[in-house]
Design an enzyme around this catalytic site. Structure first.
Site, PDB file in Angstrom:
ATOM      1  N   ARG A  36       0.836  -1.193   0.000  1.00  0.00           N
ATOM      2  CA  ARG A  36       0.000   0.000   0.000  1.00  0.00           C
ATOM      3  C   ARG A  36       0.872   1.244   0.000  1.00  0.00           C
ATOM      4  O   ARG A  36       1.687   1.436   0.904  1.00  0.00           O
ATOM      5  CB  ARG A  36      -0.926  -0.013   1.213  1.00  0.00           C
ATOM      6  N   THR A  86      -0.728   7.639  -1.334  1.00  0.00           N
ATOM      7  CA  THR A  86      -2.032   7.509  -2.021  1.00  0.00           C
ATOM      8  C   THR A  86      -2.923   6.447  -1.375  1.00  0.00           C
ATOM      9  O   THR A  86      -4.126   6.413  -1.618  1.00  0.00           O
ATOM     10  CB  THR A  86      -1.830   7.094  -3.485  1.00  0.00           C
ATOM     11  N   ASP A 142      -2.830  -9.401  12.607  1.00  0.00           N
ATOM     12  CA  ASP A 142      -2.162  -9.402  11.300  1.00  0.00           C
ATOM     13  C   ASP A 142      -1.836 -10.844  10.921  1.00  0.00           C
ATOM     14  O   ASP A 142      -1.010 -11.503  11.572  1.00  0.00           O
ATOM     15  CB  ASP A 142      -0.883  -8.567  11.378  1.00  0.00           C
ATOM     16  N   ASP A 182       1.896 -11.622  10.155  1.00  0.00           N
ATOM     17  CA  ASP A 182       2.741 -11.621  11.369  1.00  0.00           C
ATOM     18  C   ASP A 182       2.475 -12.861  12.215  1.00  0.00           C
ATOM     19  O   ASP A 182       3.408 -13.478  12.738  1.00  0.00           O
ATOM     20  CB  ASP A 182       2.456 -10.372  12.211  1.00  0.00           C
TER      21      ASP A 182
HETATM   22  N1  URA Z   1      -4.779  -7.836   7.220  1.00  0.00           N
HETATM   23  C1  URA Z   1      -4.570  -8.603   8.312  1.00  0.00           C
HETATM   24  O1  URA Z   1      -3.616  -9.365   8.359  1.00  0.00           O
HETATM   25  N2  URA Z   1      -5.428  -8.498   9.336  1.00  0.00           N
HETATM   26  C2  URA Z   1      -6.504  -7.681   9.320  1.00  0.00           C
HETATM   27  O2  URA Z   1      -7.256  -7.656  10.281  1.00  0.00           O
HETATM   28  C3  URA Z   1      -6.703  -6.896   8.167  1.00  0.00           C
HETATM   29  C4  URA Z   1      -5.835  -6.983   7.140  1.00  0.00           C
END
Ligand code: URA
Length: 218
Positions: A113, A117, A209, A212
């Site tokens: 991302r 922008t 995430d 992660d």
């Molecule tokens: N990406 C992720 O890994 N977790 C989220 O909650 C949203 C996007």
């Protein structure tokens, strides 16, 4: 007081709410679940999601001889599959899908991302040259804003992909709406529809995430 408009899921949105999926997903959501267990559970769930997304593959029959006698036996017909992983978290779903469909070809697409922008920018893409002759299953565990996976599917369509399906683990209403605005032709298969996105774009209640948690990078 403003009330949130009620989310109505599109007809081609499928929640695979099998008890095994729900049970494993609960373990994954738990913040105390360690990385190795999280990854294993994702692999197991992807088998179950893969089972559902491939449920209506067209069939034909083939003449075979069993040790006991001849038989017209069912076999998957025609177009082969390509599974496209949206990096990096998509790789967690890819493994299980390949356990289920080992002959599938594999594509990868990476997007980040842009901090200014906020739009997805492609940094990597490699898909089979004959993608237009295959059914395409795109895997990305978290359908959050929907921007990156919508961009990924846009690029796959530019490469000729036609019969595309999206498999996610968790979906947020915002992501489904955004994705289907651009790709109403692409059915979505998911394990759960969560409540909403928080101010950081994370799915609530979600699981944090996914990348992660899968790779232990935080
Ligand atoms: N990406 C992720 O890994 N977790 C989220 O909650 C949203 C996007």
């Amino acid at each position: 007081m403003t009330t949130k408009p009620k989310f109505i899921a599109p007809a081609n949105f499928t929640i695979v709410n099998h008890p095994l999926v729900l049970h494993k997903l609960t373990l994954m959501r738990d913040k105390n679940t360690p990385t190795t267990v999280f990854r294993q559970l994702l692999r197991e769930i992807s088998l179950l999601l893969g089972y559902e997304v491939s449920r209506d593959l067209p069939m034909t029959t083939q003449h075979i001889e069993t040790p006991v006698g001849p038989m017209e036996a069912p076999i998957i017909k025609g177009k082969k599959l390509v599974i496209v992983s949206v990096l990096r978290a998509g790789n967690g779903l890819l493994e299980g899908m390949l356990d289920l469909i080992p002959s599938a070809r594999v594509g990868h697409i990476g997007l980040y991302r842009d901090p200014v922008t906020l739009q997805p920018v492609e940094y990597y893409m490699k898909v089979p040259a004959d993608i237009s002759e295959r059914r395409t299953i795109v895997v990305d565990p978290m359908l959050a804003t929907g921007n990156s996976v919508a961009a990924a599917v846009r690029r796959l369509k530019e490469k000729g992909a036609k019969e595309i399906r999206l498999v996610t683990l968790l979906s947020a209403p915002e992501g489904i709406t955004r994705f289907h605005q651009e790709h109403p032709d692409v059915p979505i298969y998911t394990a759960a529809l969560d409540s909403h996105l928080n101010e950081h774009g994370y799915i609530v209640p979600g699981l944090g995430d996914a990348g992660d948690r899968m790779f232990g990078t935080k």
